[in-house]
Design an enzyme around this catalytic site. Structure first.
Site, PDB file in Angstrom:
ATOM      1  N   SER A 146      -3.091  10.426  -5.202  1.00 15.43           N
ATOM      2  CA  SER A 146      -3.461   9.039  -6.446  1.00 15.43           C
ATOM      3  C   SER A 146      -3.791  10.395  -7.354  1.00 15.43           C
ATOM      4  CB  SER A 146      -4.199   8.718  -5.572  1.00 15.43           C
ATOM      5  OG  SER A 146      -3.957   6.650  -6.517  1.00 15.43           O
TER       6      SER A 146
ATOM      7  N   GLU B 152       3.244   1.280  -1.066  1.00  9.27           N
ATOM      8  CA  GLU B 152       1.777   1.643  -2.279  1.00  9.27           C
ATOM      9  C   GLU B 152       1.015   0.257  -2.402  1.00  9.27           C
ATOM     10  OE1 GLU B 152       0.573   4.730  -2.679  1.00  9.27           O
ATOM     11  OE2 GLU B 152       2.478   5.697  -2.372  1.00  9.27           O
TER      12      GLU B 152
ATOM     13  N   HIS C 147      -0.774   2.267  -0.251  1.00  7.71           N
ATOM     14  CA  HIS C 147      -1.247   3.540  -0.363  1.00  7.71           C
ATOM     15  C   HIS C 147      -2.452   3.887   0.548  1.00  7.71           C
ATOM     16  CE1 HIS C 147      -2.493   5.535  -4.089  1.00  7.71           C
ATOM     17  NE2 HIS C 147      -3.745   5.172  -4.295  1.00  7.71           N
TER      18      HIS C 147
END
Length: 515
Positions: free
Chosen positions: A199, A321, A420
């Site tokens: 990320s 995600e 995610h």
């Protein structure tokens, strides 16, 4: 530079003088809270990181130091269950090192840069313990604490009389320089370093690759779910955020900010968070800034230029995600088709929004408007820019391996899918450290553990050799423009040609229509 090993502890003599007293944890030796830069306090707030001056004698390295100041939600969040816990302090520029118990030849090194939306996380979290990689891969692992939130990402600019920014990046560079100078003392090879992040940490990793020193500091990168779709501001554009932050903090200058306790700075960051939120967009109150001093181009572009093209790249994303931040939020879960079409118009224009909605709906039979919204945000922010990087690297003939993590979690009646962050415990193969995380509830242990072993071993292989293939998984070819091979990590692992073909073509058509 030597390691003195005993039955209960380990001691390391550093290159610049001074010693560290570590401890044995499990099968590895661990050195915690090792300072790599001067504490960024007082006049050094919002200044580039400076090398730590060192110390005399033996420094205790058996206890974690404070993490970077950040907001902490009591009881954790409903997805991860928390991504940062006290103690917090300005004096946070430290790193942790894990090394196998046995001394021997120089080992490959993994440097882990945590994510957290530029506002949360810590290299000291048990989630990111390097024990499994050190033990299973015979690696030396380093995790880094760096400035986040307003202390790392606020751009003071002219308000400070100094155009420097991206203090988070100066921290990470200082840590990598420390690794270059000292990692041999821990049994690591300073010329065989892989930097990995997830990320926001993956954005950091790519940004580091664009630095002129990068080729001297590391050889490979692993980019897990980088939000390369973020539009990064110029210094002039960031000034509006800086002004808003100063107003929320109740001060007129950065110099006045330096006099405030960090708790007030973090509180003001929460106010900026609320001020910058937009429906249908991932909230990012603080961002890197393309300042042409510390960062010359968007991190998504760094691996396509100059010496960075020689860096080995492993890149991937999770299938859903965006559910991490939106699926459990009623304002997004209850989205109407009209709302989603209006959001699509931001990306595809008024003329293309309805057609894009139809394309997304076809790709997921029975899709609700909220499903289309989740796919749009996932693609726009993560998957499509990752694909664009893979395509561009392939066109240059440079090495890149691509993956998609597809295993859905049954948590929350399956609303999160392959969200995610879901790949993280599989990559680290350390589910015991994630027992507090609600999004792992209900996973079949047999499927979970088998997939974790496969992914964990692939990451180890890449760190060691620059190639993620290993005997316990199907062949994984490099991504090229002929086959577009992408490894699909699910209950059944397999390589798929052009796995994201429909969305790739949808966004390619958008680009052609706007050119």
């Amino acid at each position: 530079m030597t390691v003195t090993e005993g039955p209960e502890s380990a001691r390391v003599e550093l290159a610049a003088g001074g010693s560290l007293q570590g401890a044995i944890e499990g099968d590895v030796r661990v050195f915690r809270a090792v300072p790599y830069a001067e504490p960024p306090v007082g006049a050094l707030r919002w200044r580039p990181a400076r090398p730590h001056p060192g110390w005399e004698g033996v420094r205790d390295a058996t206890v974690d130091g404070p993490s970077a100041p950040q907001m902490s939600v009591e009881g954790g969040d409903p997805v991860l269950g928390g991504h940062g816990a006290p103690p917090f302090d300005d004096d946070c520029l430290t790193l942790n090192v894990w090394t196998p118990a046995a001394a021997g030849a120089a080992r490959p090194v993994l440097v882990w840069i945590h994510g957290g939306g530029f506002v949360s996380g810590s290299g000291s979290l048990p989630l990111y313990s390097g024990e499994t990689f050190a033990r299973d891969g015979d690696l030396v692992v380093v995790s880094v604490n760096y400035r986040i939130g307003p202390l790392g990402y606020l751009y003071p600019g002219e308000k400070d009389g100094d155009p420097a920014g991206n203090f988070w990046l100066t921290d990470q560079l200082a840590a990598l320089r420390w690794v270059k100078e000292n990692i041999a003392a821990f049994g690591g090879d300073p010329d065989l370093v892989t930097v990995a992040g997830q990320s926001g940490g993956a954005v950091s990793t790519a940004a580091l690759a664009g630095h002129p020193e990068a080729r001297e500091l590391f050889r490979r990168v692993i980019l897990q779910s980088p939000p390369f779709g973020l539009r990064l501001p110029t210094p002039a554009e960031y000034q509006e955020r800086t002004e808003a932050y100063l107003d929320i903090a109740g001060v007129d200058s950065v110099e006045q900010l330096r006099a405030l306790p960090w708790q007030l700075l973090i509180g003001a960051g929460g106010g900026l968070f609320a001020k910058t939120m937009r429906w249908g967009y991932w909230p990012t109150p603080f961002l890197p800034v393309v300042d042409d001093i510390t960062l010359s181009r968007h991190p998504a572009q760094t691996l396509l230029h100059g010496a960075a093209t020689d860096i080995d790249v492993l890149i991937g994303w999770t299938r859903e995600e965006a559910t991490f931040g939106f699926a459990l939020d009623e304002a997004h879960a209850a989205a109407t088709k009209e709302q989603v079409v209006a959001r699509l118009a931001d990306t595809f224009g008024d003329d293309g929004a309805a057609e894009a909605y139809a394309a997304y709906a076809r790709s997921r039979p029975g899709a609700r408007p909220a499903d289309v919204l989740m796919d749009l945000i996932s693609d726009e922010l993560f998957r499509v820019p990752c694909l664009e990087l893979a395509e561009a690297r392939a066109a240059l003939g440079r090495p890149v391996w691509a993956y998609q993590f597809d295993l859905p979690t049954p948590a929350y009646e399956g609303r999160l899918g392959a969200a995610h962050c879901l790949e993280l415990p599989f990559v680290f193969d350390n589910f015991d450290a994630w027992s507090h995380a609600p999004f792992l509830a209900g996973l079949d242990p047999r499927v979970r553990d088998g997939l974790a072993r496969t992914m964990h071993r692939a990451w180890i292989a890449f760190i060691r050799t620059g190639d993620p293939n290993h005997p316990e998984m199907p062949a994984w070819e490099r991504y090229d423009q002929r086959t577009r091979t992408t490894m699909r990590f699910d209950s059944v692992v397999g390589a798929v040609g052009d796995l994201a073909g429909p969305v790739r073509r949808l966004y390619a058509a958008r680009g052609r229509s706007r050119s």
